[in-house]
Scaffold this active site. Structure first.
Site, PDB file in Angstrom:
ATOM      1  N   ASP A 189       4.914  -4.610  10.054  1.00  7.86           N
ATOM      2  CA  ASP A 189       5.926  -3.995  10.921  1.00  7.86           C
ATOM      3  C   ASP A 189       6.026  -4.734  12.241  1.00  7.86           C
ATOM      4  OD1 ASP A 189       6.483  -2.094   9.022  1.00  7.86           O
ATOM      5  OD2 ASP A 189       5.441  -0.445  10.029  1.00  7.86           O
ATOM      6  N   THR A 199      -1.878   7.255  -0.282  1.00  8.05           N
ATOM      7  CA  THR A 199      -3.180   6.962  -0.938  1.00  8.05           C
ATOM      8  C   THR A 199      -3.826   5.678  -0.433  1.00  8.05           C
ATOM      9  OG1 THR A 199      -2.145   5.656  -2.676  1.00  8.05           O
ATOM     10  CG2 THR A 199      -2.356   8.033  -3.067  1.00  8.05           C
ATOM     11  N   ASP A 208       0.236  -1.861  12.270  1.00  5.80           N
ATOM     12  CA  ASP A 208       0.758  -2.360  10.995  1.00  5.80           C
ATOM     13  C   ASP A 208       1.277  -3.783  11.195  1.00  5.80           C
ATOM     14  OD1 ASP A 208       2.685  -2.980   8.874  1.00  5.80           O
ATOM     15  OD2 ASP A 208       2.256  -0.941   8.208  1.00  5.80           O
ATOM     16  N   ARG A 262       0.839  -1.206   0.000  1.00  6.49           N
ATOM     17  CA  ARG A 262       0.000   0.000   0.000  1.00  6.49           C
ATOM     18  C   ARG A 262       0.867   1.246   0.000  1.00  6.49           C
ATOM     19  NH1 ARG A 262      -4.970   0.339   4.031  1.00  6.49           N
ATOM     20  NH2 ARG A 262      -3.360   1.175   5.387  1.00  6.49           N
TER      21      ARG A 262
HETATM   22  C1  PRP Z   1      -1.032  -4.446   4.614  1.00  2.81           C
HETATM   23  C2  PRP Z   1      -1.726  -5.770   4.834  1.00  2.81           C
HETATM   24  C3  PRP Z   1      -2.549  -5.919   3.578  1.00  2.81           C
HETATM   25  C4  PRP Z   1      -2.930  -4.498   3.268  1.00  2.81           C
HETATM   26  C5  PRP Z   1      -4.352  -4.301   3.701  1.00  2.81           C
HETATM   27  O1  PRP Z   1       0.060  -4.620   3.800  1.00  2.81           O
HETATM   28  O2  PRP Z   1      -0.855  -6.835   5.054  1.00  2.81           O
HETATM   29  O3  PRP Z   1      -1.820  -6.477   2.489  1.00  2.81           O
HETATM   30  O4  PRP Z   1      -2.059  -3.656   4.020  1.00  2.81           O
HETATM   31  O5  PRP Z   1      -4.808  -3.062   3.354  1.00  2.81           O
HETATM   32  P1  PRP Z   1      -5.937  -2.822   2.252  1.00  2.81           P
HETATM   33  O6  PRP Z   1      -7.047  -3.772   2.553  1.00  2.81           O
HETATM   34  O7  PRP Z   1      -6.303  -1.378   2.465  1.00  2.81           O
HETATM   35  O8  PRP Z   1      -5.337  -3.046   0.888  1.00  2.81           O
HETATM   36  P2  PRP Z   1       1.088  -3.444   3.386  1.00  2.81           P
HETATM   37  O9  PRP Z   1       0.671  -2.855   2.077  1.00  2.81           O
HETATM   38  O10 PRP Z   1       1.265  -2.504   4.506  1.00  2.81           O
HETATM   39  O11 PRP Z   1       2.418  -4.227   3.066  1.00  2.81           O
HETATM   40  P3  PRP Z   1       3.313  -5.241   3.954  1.00  2.81           P
HETATM   41  O12 PRP Z   1       2.547  -6.527   4.060  1.00  2.81           O
HETATM   42  O13 PRP Z   1       4.536  -5.365   3.139  1.00  2.81           O
HETATM   43  O14 PRP Z   1       3.556  -4.618   5.308  1.00  2.81           O
HETATM   44  N1  URA Z   2      -2.442  -2.804   7.068  1.00  4.15           N
HETATM   45  C1  URA Z   2      -2.104  -3.084   8.346  1.00  4.15           C
HETATM   46  O1  URA Z   2      -1.075  -3.736   8.574  1.00  4.15           O
HETATM   47  N2  URA Z   2      -2.903  -2.643   9.333  1.00  4.15           N
HETATM   48  C2  URA Z   2      -4.024  -1.946   9.099  1.00  4.15           C
HETATM   49  O2  URA Z   2      -4.718  -1.578  10.062  1.00  4.15           O
HETATM   50  C3  URA Z   2      -4.363  -1.663   7.767  1.00  4.15           C
HETATM   51  C4  URA Z   2      -3.565  -2.094   6.774  1.00  4.15           C
END
Ligand code: PRP
Ligand code: URA
Length: 205
Positions: free
Chosen positions: A200, A106, A197, A102
């Protein structure tokens, strides 16, 4: 398709410690494993079986075995934290990867990686711990459909009502299994109360 929310006392216990901001990555990884194991069992409760006659050491037995192979597709990176428990209960499962991230401003997911095994004829479990806006799940399921998947289940640990609605609108035939449906999203599209997150917290970044 139905929304299945996990109901188990162990799920309540594990989810509470996952949400706790003082939980450190080592314990967070263990808790992710535990909740994903419970979700793996729920998301496969309706798997088809077929007859397999065998002989016990004492007499013939009309056994049953799984009729269809499975594939698991974690959405990178946080989805990786859900893979091992699925493989521990279904060792013959093949694994594919969809990399989505993400944008911090945005909240729109950008694709950066994709590697999938053959998916036609398999139950495909798309896994990602967080269903927030639903953008990542909608995109990932579109990718596995384009690769030939016809029987898809989405599994997550925490979801928002907005994410559930978006996923059901885009892919109405895909059942959703979740550990919890939370209250809403904040203005940065994080789930409230949520757990922060996930990636993280899983990897200490
Ligand atoms: C997080 C999570 C999902 C996404 C959810 O990943 O693991 O993939 O956000 O959000 P959405 O429903 O609004 O799309 P992130 O993009 O932060 O990446 P990561 O897994 O690398 O931390
Ligand atoms: N991705 C995350 O890891 N946490 C949230 O709350 C939303 C998106």
């Amino acid at each position: 398709m139905p929304l299945h929310v996990l109901k188990h006392p162990l799920a309540d216990h594990v989810m509470t410690h996952l949400r706790d901001k003082t939980t450190k990555p080592a314990l967070f990884r263990t808790l992710s494993y535990q909740i994903s194991l419970l979700l793996a069992l729920e998301a496969t409760r309706d798997l088809a079986t077929e007859e397999k006659p065998i002989e016990t050491p004492l007499e013939p037995f009309a056994g049953r075995v799984l009729a269809k192979p499975l594939a698991i597709v974690p959405i990178l990176r946080a989805g990786l934290g859900m893979v091992q428990p699925f493989l521990d209960v279904f060792p013959d499962t093949s694994v594919g990867y969809v990399g989505l991230e993400r944008d911090h401003t945005t909240a729109i997911a950008r694709s950066y990686y994709c590697k999938l095994p053959p998916l036609d004829g398999k139950r495909v479990l798309v896994v990602d711990p967080m269903l927030a806006t639903g953008g990542s799940a909608v995109q990932a399921i579109g990718v596995v459909k384009a690769a030939g998947a016809k029987e898809i289940v989405f599994v997550c640990i925490v979801s928002s009502p907005e994410g559930v609605a978006a996923l059901q609108a885009a892919h109405p035939e895909v059942p959703i299994h979740t550990g919890a449906v939370d209250r809403t999203l904040n203005d940065r599209k994080y789930i409230l109360p949520g757990l922060g997150d996930f990636g993280d917290r899983l990897y200490g970044t």
